[in-house]
Design an enzyme around this catalytic site. Structure first.
Site, mmCIF file in Angstrom:
data_model
loop_
_atom_site.group_PDB
_atom_site.id
_atom_site.type_symbol
_atom_site.label_atom_id
_atom_site.label_comp_id
_atom_site.label_asym_id
_atom_site.label_seq_id
_atom_site.Cartn_x
_atom_site.Cartn_y
_atom_site.Cartn_z
ATOM 1 N N TYR A 187 0.836 -1.204 0.000
ATOM 2 C CA TYR A 187 0.000 0.000 0.000
ATOM 3 C C TYR A 187 0.876 1.261 0.000
ATOM 4 C CZ TYR A 187 -3.747 -3.289 1.189
ATOM 5 O OH TYR A 187 -4.630 -4.341 1.196
ATOM 6 N N HIS A 192 0.638 -11.601 1.277
ATOM 7 C CA HIS A 192 -0.444 -10.826 0.655
ATOM 8 C C HIS A 192 -1.086 -11.545 -0.533
ATOM 9 C CE1 HIS A 192 -1.785 -6.406 0.010
ATOM 10 N NE2 HIS A 192 -2.694 -7.217 -0.494
ATOM 11 N N THR A 214 -12.945 3.897 4.473
ATOM 12 C CA THR A 214 -13.591 5.121 3.997
ATOM 13 C C THR A 214 -12.827 6.318 4.535
ATOM 14 O OG1 THR A 214 -15.648 6.395 3.914
ATOM 15 C CG2 THR A 214 -15.197 5.238 5.971
#
Ligand SMILES: NC(=O)C1=CN([C@@H]2O[C@H](COP(=O)(O)OP(=O)(O)OC[C@H]3O[C@@H](n4cnc5c(N)ncnc54)[C@H](O)[C@@H]3O)[C@@H](O)[C@H]2O)C=CC1
Ligand SMILES: O=CCc1c[nH]c2ccccc12
Length: 275
Positions: free
Chosen positions: A52, A106, A236
């Site tokens: 990420y 991952h 979010t």
């Protein structure tokens, strides 16, 4: 603020059933403000990953938070590039912690020449050294989980996969294998029927249930996943959505409603959607 319930993993550790993800929209971005907002709102479970490319900002938020490390559940994931040990220690350093709660491979394709078996053996060593409480995999098929079971000393505690009503029936063999070995499934992409495949058979069912429970279609999807015994990883940047996500803890679906979502999901994604 109600505390988030936990599930006990096959190694005895407890994992909060809802986690805040730092991938997708936050990938390659400074995630500090979003993580701080999530922690202030009541999330205690943070899902990070080497790929990420924002672990330093996640670490900054954890360091700035009033929430004690002992009250936080922190996951990160091996993304390849260097050895498991090298990448794990880089992740620890970026996150500003001395250990994590859960370390995942991952993706089966991120293991390079060491192979699934070699990477898993290295992950086991991190656990044995006390650097991660639990270990697991992500995006592993049933055959790939079986390779870990056949070669490893430790059974994975978690498999984090894309999981929503439209792909639920296609996961049957994987879910049965995970259940047999008490491997907890973590779901990402749970909101796909809203965000990626709107207008399909699931839409009208979750809208109708949302009306009955005085909630939202997103909350119905979270409750459906929790009813399946999976841990939900969502995300979010919006305060109102964080509040909406956590409010699911006080909502309830009937068995009939869960079955109606299963049936609608089994009809498949609409032509324009993504499984
Ligand atoms: N292990 C893996 O390979 C993967 C892991 N993940 C993890 O899972 C986390 C969550 O993944 P997502 O697929 O993003 O989760 P998700 O399916 O819960 O979707 C979250 C997104 O939906 C939006 N949203 C929420 N309610 C909505 C509504 N009513 N209408 C329209 N949009 C709405 C949110 O703003 C957010 O952008 C990631 O941040 C990451 O940590 C995600 C993808 C792959
Ligand atoms: O963490 C998520 C990385 C990712 C984004 N999209 C996909 C699709 C399949 C596996 C992993 C991912």
């Amino acid at each position: 603020m109600p505390s988030i319930p936990t599930i006990t993993l096959n190694d005895g550790a407890k994992i909060p059933v809802i986690g805040f993800g730092t991938g997708t929209a936050l990938r390659d971005k400074d995630a500090a403000a979003s993580v701080e907002q999530a922690l202030k709102s009541g999330f205690t479970h943070i899902d990070a990953a080497q790929i990420y490319n924002n672990e330093s900002s996640v670490g900054a938020a954890l360091g700035a938070s009033a929430v004690d490390r002992s009250q936080l559940y922190l996951t990160t994931k091996y993304g390849g590039g260097g050895t498991v040990s090298e990448e794990f220690h880089t992740s620890l350093s970026k996150l500003g912690v001395t250990s994590v709660d859960l370390y995942l491979i991952h993706h089966p394709q991120f293991v390079d020449k060491q192979g699934i078996e070699g990477a898993w053996a290295d992950v086991e060593k991190l656990q044995a050294a006390g650097l991660t409480t639990s270990i697991g995999v992500s995006n592993f098929s049933a055959a790939e989980v079986q390779r870990v079971l056949d070669s490893g000393k430790v059974t994975p505690s978690v498999n984090q996969i894309r999981f929503h009503p439209y792909n639920y029936s296609s996961h049957k063999a994987l879910l049965e294998l995970c259940s047999k070995h008490s491997i907890v499934v973590e779901a990402f992409g749970i909101l796909a029927p809203i965000t990626q495949s709107p207008g399909g058979a699931v839409t009208s069912v979750i809208e109708s249930i949302a009306k009955r429970i005085n909630g939202t279609p997103a909350q119905v999807l979270f409750k459906w996943a929790l009813a399946k015994g999976v841990v939900v990883i969502t995300t979010t940047n919006s305060q109102s959505r964080l509040d909406e996500y956590l409010a699911v803890l006080s909502l309830h679906l009937t068995e009939t409603e869960v079955a109606a979502i299963d049936e609608a999901g089994a009809l498949g994604v609409p032509a324009s959607g993504k499984a």
